[in-house]
Enzyme design. Sequence first.
Site, PDB file in Angstrom:
ATOM      1  CG  ASP A 274      -0.374  -0.120   2.614  1.00  0.00           C
ATOM      2  OD1 ASP A 274       0.896  -0.091   2.646  1.00  0.00           O
ATOM      3  OD2 ASP A 274      -1.012   0.177   3.662  1.00  0.00           O
ATOM      4  CB  SER A 275       4.495   1.655  -0.218  1.00  0.00           C
ATOM      5  OG  SER A 275       4.735   0.629  -0.839  1.00  0.00           O
TER       6      SER A 275
ATOM      7  CG  ASP B  61       0.441  -4.108   1.970  1.00  0.00           C
ATOM      8  OD1 ASP B  61       0.672  -4.914   2.789  1.00  0.00           O
ATOM      9  OD2 ASP B  61       1.384  -3.224   1.972  1.00  0.00           O
TER      10      ASP B  61
ATOM     11  CE  LYS C  97       3.372  -6.168   3.669  1.00  0.00           C
ATOM     12  NZ  LYS C  97       2.865  -4.967   4.622  1.00  0.00           N
TER      13      LYS C  97
ATOM     14  CD  GLU D 230       0.684  -1.658   7.940  1.00  0.00           C
ATOM     15  OE1 GLU D 230       0.100  -0.905   8.832  1.00  0.00           O
ATOM     16  OE2 GLU D 230       1.085  -1.100   6.971  1.00  0.00           O
TER      17      GLU D 230
ATOM     18  CD  GLU E 112       7.947  -0.640   7.246  1.00  0.00           C
ATOM     19  OE1 GLU E 112       7.169  -1.266   7.175  1.00  0.00           O
ATOM     20  OE2 GLU E 112       8.173   0.587   7.289  1.00  0.00           O
TER      21      GLU E 112
HETATM   22  O1  KIV Z   1       3.609  -1.182   1.615  1.00  0.00           O
HETATM   23  C1  KIV Z   1       4.603  -1.490   1.782  1.00  0.00           C
HETATM   24  O2  KIV Z   1       5.547  -1.390   0.585  1.00  0.00           O
HETATM   25  C2  KIV Z   1       5.195  -2.441   2.716  1.00  0.00           C
HETATM   26  C3  KIV Z   1       6.773  -2.530   2.824  1.00  0.00           C
HETATM   27  C4  KIV Z   1       7.459  -1.360   3.116  1.00  0.00           C
HETATM   28  C5  KIV Z   1       6.858  -3.909   3.586  1.00  0.00           C
HETATM   29  O3  KIV Z   1       4.428  -2.687   3.491  1.00  0.00           O
END
Ligand code: KIV
Length: 288
Positions: A65-66, A104, A134, A136, A203
Site C-alpha cells: 500500500d506504499s 497489501d 498481507k 498489519e 519493519e
Molecule cells: O507497503 C509496503 O510497501 C510495505 C513494505 C514497506 C513492507 O508494507
Amino acid sequence: MSTTFTIDTAASRATPTPTPAPMKRLTVPAIAGRKGGEPIVMLTAYTARMAQLLDPHCDMLLVGDSLGQVIYGLPSTLAVTLDMMCAHGAAVVRGSHHSVVVIDMPFGSYEASPEVAFASAARILAESGAAAVKLEGGAAMAPTVAFLSARGIPVCGHVGLTPQAVNALGGYGARGRSDAEAAKILADARAIADAGAFAIVVEGVVEPLAKEIVAAVGCPVIGIGASVDCDGQVLVTEDMLGLFDRTARFVKTYDDLAGRISAAVAGYAGEVRSRAFPGPEQLYQPKA
Ligand code: KIV
C-alpha cells in the site's frame, strides 16, 4: 453475418520479450519452507512492467500500500483503497510468472472483523490472481489471521513499524527501543505466527529485537530495517533504485534513477527545442 476481429498484440509493449526458459511460479508453502534457509528476496511492485523486470530476480513481489505515496503522491497509506490494490495487484500478476505475489490489505478493509477481512481478501485474490494478502497488526489481528488462514487465504503478517498506524504511533521512527515496547512487538509476532501466518514482515525495529523475533517464530521473517539475520529482506523498489531523495535510514540505494531520468528528459527537451528530434530514423517515408 458476424464479424470477428482479431487483434494481434504480439508487438504490444505489454507483451514481454519471451525469456529463454520460463520459470515456474513459486508457491506459498515453498516460501514458508524457507525458514532458516536461502534468504527470501522480496521487492515491491505496482505495475506490470516493473513486475516483469523484478520477477526473475525475486522470490516474492509485494503490491504494497506504499503505492499510495509512490504512485499516487498521497501523504500516507491511509487513503489507499481496495480498488487501487485490486487493479495494481492484477497488473503485477500479469507481469510476473515466477514470484509469489502478495497484496497489501488497505487501511479500513480488514480491521472491523474477521468476516470483513475475509470479504476484502477474497475480493483481492479473485480480482488479481495473487497468492496471498498481507495485513498489519499484532495480537489484535491474530483471530483475523487464523480466520483467513483456515479458509484458504494465505496471510503474511506485518509488525513493528506499521505505517497504517502512523497516527497511533506518532510517526515513522524505529520501534522497540524500550523493553516494554520490544516485549509487545515480540508478543505480536508470536501471536501472528501462531495464528497461521506463512511469513511476517518486521519493519523498523531495533536489531536485537529483530533477531529475537527470527528465533522465536516458526515462519520466515522478512526484514525491512530489521536485521541481516532475517529469513529474507524487502524494500520499496523505487526507494532502492534512487527515485526519491527522502528515504528511511534502512534504505540502501542501488542506483540514481531520479538523476538518470532527469538527464534523459533534459536531453529530449533539448533536442525538441533544437529540432534535432525526431531524426530520419524515427520518421516514416512513402514506399519507393
Ligand atoms: O507497503 C509496503 O510497501 C510495505 C513494505 C514497506 C513492507 O508494507
